[in-house]
Each structure stands twice: as C-alpha cells, then as structure tokens.
Design a protein around this motif. Structure first.
Motif, PDB file in Angstrom:
ATOM      1  N   HIS A  60       2.611   1.606  -3.410  1.00  0.00           N
ATOM      2  CA  HIS A  60       1.608   1.977  -4.412  1.00  0.00           C
ATOM      3  C   HIS A  60       1.289   3.470  -4.311  1.00  0.00           C
ATOM      4  O   HIS A  60       1.303   4.196  -5.306  1.00  0.00           O
ATOM      5  N   GLN A  75       0.832  -1.208   0.000  1.00  0.00           N
ATOM      6  CA  GLN A  75       0.000   0.000   0.000  1.00  0.00           C
ATOM      7  C   GLN A  75       0.868   1.259   0.000  1.00  0.00           C
ATOM      8  O   GLN A  75       0.631   2.198  -0.776  1.00  0.00           O
ATOM      9  N   ASP A 105       2.358  -4.736  -9.564  1.00  0.00           N
ATOM     10  CA  ASP A 105       1.175  -5.433 -10.067  1.00  0.00           C
ATOM     11  C   ASP A 105      -0.106  -4.637  -9.823  1.00  0.00           C
ATOM     12  O   ASP A 105      -0.950  -4.531 -10.713  1.00  0.00           O
ATOM     13  N   THR A 106      -0.263  -4.052  -8.636  1.00  0.00           N
ATOM     14  CA  THR A 106      -1.496  -3.290  -8.366  1.00  0.00           C
ATOM     15  C   THR A 106      -1.545  -2.014  -9.210  1.00  0.00           C
ATOM     16  O   THR A 106      -2.613  -1.619  -9.672  1.00  0.00           O
ATOM     17  N   THR A 148      -7.075 -10.994 -13.226  1.00  0.00           N
ATOM     18  CA  THR A 148      -6.414 -10.290 -12.122  1.00  0.00           C
ATOM     19  C   THR A 148      -7.514  -9.661 -11.284  1.00  0.00           C
ATOM     20  O   THR A 148      -8.495  -9.159 -11.826  1.00  0.00           O
ATOM     21  N   THR A 188      -8.222  -7.635  -7.136  1.00  0.00           N
ATOM     22  CA  THR A 188      -7.747  -7.253  -5.806  1.00  0.00           C
ATOM     23  C   THR A 188      -8.629  -6.131  -5.286  1.00  0.00           C
ATOM     24  O   THR A 188      -9.555  -5.683  -5.968  1.00  0.00           O
ATOM     25  N   GLN A 189      -8.316  -5.666  -4.092  1.00  0.00           N
ATOM     26  CA  GLN A 189      -8.929  -4.409  -3.647  1.00  0.00           C
ATOM     27  C   GLN A 189      -8.028  -3.289  -4.162  1.00  0.00           C
ATOM     28  O   GLN A 189      -6.835  -3.269  -3.884  1.00  0.00           O
ATOM     29  N   SER A 190      -8.597  -2.377  -4.937  1.00  0.00           N
ATOM     30  CA  SER A 190      -7.821  -1.269  -5.494  1.00  0.00           C
ATOM     31  C   SER A 190      -7.185  -0.457  -4.369  1.00  0.00           C
ATOM     32  O   SER A 190      -7.896   0.101  -3.534  1.00  0.00           O
ATOM     33  N   PRO A 191      -5.852  -0.380  -4.314  1.00  0.00           N
ATOM     34  CA  PRO A 191      -5.208   0.415  -3.266  1.00  0.00           C
ATOM     35  C   PRO A 191      -5.545   1.901  -3.359  1.00  0.00           C
ATOM     36  O   PRO A 191      -5.539   2.601  -2.352  1.00  0.00           O
ATOM     37  N   GLU A 231      -4.535  -1.379 -12.018  1.00  0.00           N
ATOM     38  CA  GLU A 231      -5.458  -0.243 -11.985  1.00  0.00           C
ATOM     39  C   GLU A 231      -5.468   0.505 -13.326  1.00  0.00           C
ATOM     40  O   GLU A 231      -6.492   1.043 -13.733  1.00  0.00           O
TER      41      GLU A 231
END
Length: 365
Positions: free
Chosen positions: A39, A36, A231-232, A315, A317-320, A236
């Motif tokens: 990111h 986090q 990756d995040t 893919t 996830t929870q968007s940071p 996004e």
C-alpha cells in the motif's frame, strides 16, 4: 471442489513470496511483501498488479453504439477514439449488473473491461440484450492485464517504451504500443487513487512483461502488489467494489455514482427507476464513517441510530495511510449528513462512529 482458475502470471507468484487466496474462483495473490508495505509503495513509489483475471469483451458492428447506449448508464456517444469511460450496466429495477470500463478502439469498435467474478453473468446479460448488427467476442482468456500504479509509474514505463506516455491524459489510451518488443494497449485510468497505467497484452507475453517492468522499476522502488493492497488503496479513494458498494440490490445513485449516469442521453436499461430515484431522492446513501470509539468496521457490520438498524458497512478497515478506523456504509438517507453520530455493531457491542466526508484519500496534484 472445482479447480480454481489461474492467470498466465501464476508461475511467477512463488518467486516473489506471494500468499494466494480464492478470489471469486481465481487463485490470486492477496499479498507479496505485506499489505501495508505494498500500500505504502503505491502511494509513495509504485506497485505492479496482476489483473489478468479481469474480463475483456470486444463489441463491433454498425449498431455497436446504440447497443452500448442502451446497455450502459454513461454516454458512449461522447467518446473519441483513444478514450475510455467508467460506466455501469443496470437491471430494469435500477440495481447493478456490473461496473465496467468502455474503450473506443475505432468507429463501431469497442472494448469492455468487466469484473472477473461477473464475466459469465455479464456476457449472458449482453447477449440477452443484443440487437441489430453487433458482434460480441469474449477475449478474456487470451488477454493478460498488468496495472502499474503510483507516482513513479510514468518514469518506469518510459524506460521500456518510446511511446508518448508522458502526454497520455487520464482515461485515454494508446493502441499497438511497442513495449520492448511486446505489443500492448496502454491506458491511464487506475483503481488506486494514484497515477498509473494498464497494459493489455497477449497472455503469452505476460511473464515477459512482468519481469521487464519489475526490472525497469528496481531502482525506483517498484514492488509486486496483491489484492489486499488493491482493496485498501481503492477503498481510501472511495472507488467502489462490485459485491460490496454495488450489487443487484444497490443502484448507482445510492452508491453516489450519479456522475456516471446520464439520464438525459436517451433510454437505457434501468433508466425509468433511476429517473424516479433522482426526482424523489434515494432512500439509502453510501457514506463514509469514522470510528469515534475503539473498533474497526468490517463489511456487513450493522449500523444503528435511534435504537434501530439503519444500514450496514460495505467496506471497512484501518486506513493504512492515516491509521484511522474508517468504513463505507449504505445507510438510510435521513442519517447521511456529515457529523451525524451512528453506532456500528462490533462483536455484539454498539460502538460509536460518525459520518464523515469521502474520499478518505485524495492525491495531491
């Protein structure tokens, strides 16, 4: 168990508290300060990535252009010296060998940047399709690559070089740049959705450059960043990852990458199938999904509609950045319209989601 490969920067990971993982046979940092934090730093200030595991292949010779035109989907003839392009290599069935960057270094002189886990496979594929006067050289082991990404990237890099990086446009590069005594090729592409630069250098200069950039960025909140944030960030921005959004079984058109497939440039490997897909429409499409009910979509989770499986998450996830639970999913085209409700199977339960627009994040000009 075979030994994991290491980049020239492996010795500095521990100094910055890195947690390393096996990534496609490489021992690489998944995080330093935390995904986090890294990111957020790239979105708001700057992050420094070790991407030396990526592959670099030099293509030279009088027939280099015709070789690359046949090998890749984009139109290499449109490149000027000092310009690079995103492209793909396809199999005859339209599936993807790899996605890559093509750099035009000079007349009949190119560099291809390929994914680390595909280096051997890609080079075998290139050699199988080699014709005419073309010399192919794998320089991956001698080359290190650092990616400096984020709103402060230009300001940080300008502190350590007198090269005119401020005027360097996106998908352009400068050769033989002097970065405080280190010779580098500096490009402006990025894989995060932010502004940023890639610096290609001799592997022996990697640690010196890493420390130099971190020093130059210490008052601009530059942080080392790992694969987790990479990756995040790319997710996004809806940038594909080979093995997830692209594979031997997924075509560029299914993945929404038709802009990089120039069907009118002449023949290339896989073109016939892609022409047919373009004419008839692809049976599957890569779409964005957002969870309506509680749950996080993860790669390979099945997606359902009308009581049947219509695809799977590639893919998720929870968007940071936004704290929404989102994913990319390859699904039957009949269900790809925005607003369509679908179900994602999470731990045996079907959880409600909807198809949404992508990218999830777009940098403000």
């Amino acid at each position: 168990m075979s030994m994991l490969k290491r980049t020239p920067l492996f010795p500095v990971y521990a100094e910055h508290g890195a947690r390393v993982i096996d990534f496609g046979g490489w021992e690489l940092p998944v995080q330093f300060l935390g995904i986090q934090k890294e990111h957020d730093a790239v979105r708001q200030q700057a992050g420094l990535f070790d991407v030396s595991h990526m592959g670099e292949v030099l293509i030279k010779g009088a027939d280099s252009l015709s070789f690359l035109q046949n090998l890749t989907t984009n139109d290499v003839s449109k490149l000027e010296i000092g310009q690079c392009q995103y492209s793909l290599m396809c199999y005859p069935n339209g599936g993807v060998v790899d996605d890559l960057l093509v750099y035009k270094l000079g007349e009949d002189n190119y560099m291809l940047v390929i994914n680390a886990s595909n280096i051997d496979k890609d080079i075998d594929w290139m050699r199988q399709n080699l014709t005419g006067n073309v010399e192919l050289t794998n320089v991956s082991d001698e080359t290190a690559m650092l990616a400096l990404q984020g709103p402060h990237a230009e300001q940080i890099l300008a502190k350590v070089t007198e090269a005119p990086i401020q005027s360097l446009k996106t998908f352009r590069f400068l050769q033989d740049v002097n970065v405080s005594g280190i010779q580098a090729l500096v490009s402006r592409t990025g894989y995060t959705g932010e502004d940023g630069f890639e610096l290609y250098i001799d592997k022996d200069d990697a640690i010196k450059l890493w420390n130099l950039l971190l020093g130059a960025g210490q008052h601009l909140d530059l942080v080392p960043a790992g694969l987790g944030a990479r990756d995040t960030l790319r997710f996004e921005a809806r940038l594909p990852l080979y093995g997830q959004e692209l594979s031997k079984d997924i075509s560029p058109l299914e993945a929404g990458l038709s802009f990089f497939v120039k069907l009118d440039k002449g023949d290339f490997i896989g073109r016939d199938v892609l022409v047919e897909q373009k004419a008839k429409g692809t049976p599957r499409k890569l779409v964005g999904i957002e969870m309506i009910e509680r749950g996080i979509p993860r790669p390979h989770y099945a997606v359902f509609a009308d009581g049947k499986q219509i695809g799977e998450v590639t893919t998720g996830t929870q968007s940071p950045t936004y704290k929404t639970n989102v994913g990319l999913a390859l699904i039957d085209s009949a269900y790809s319209a925005q607003g369509t409700e679908v179900n994602v199977e999470i731990r045996g339960a079907q959880v409600k989601a909807k198809v949404v627009a992508t990218p999830f994040y777009k940098r403000k000009p």
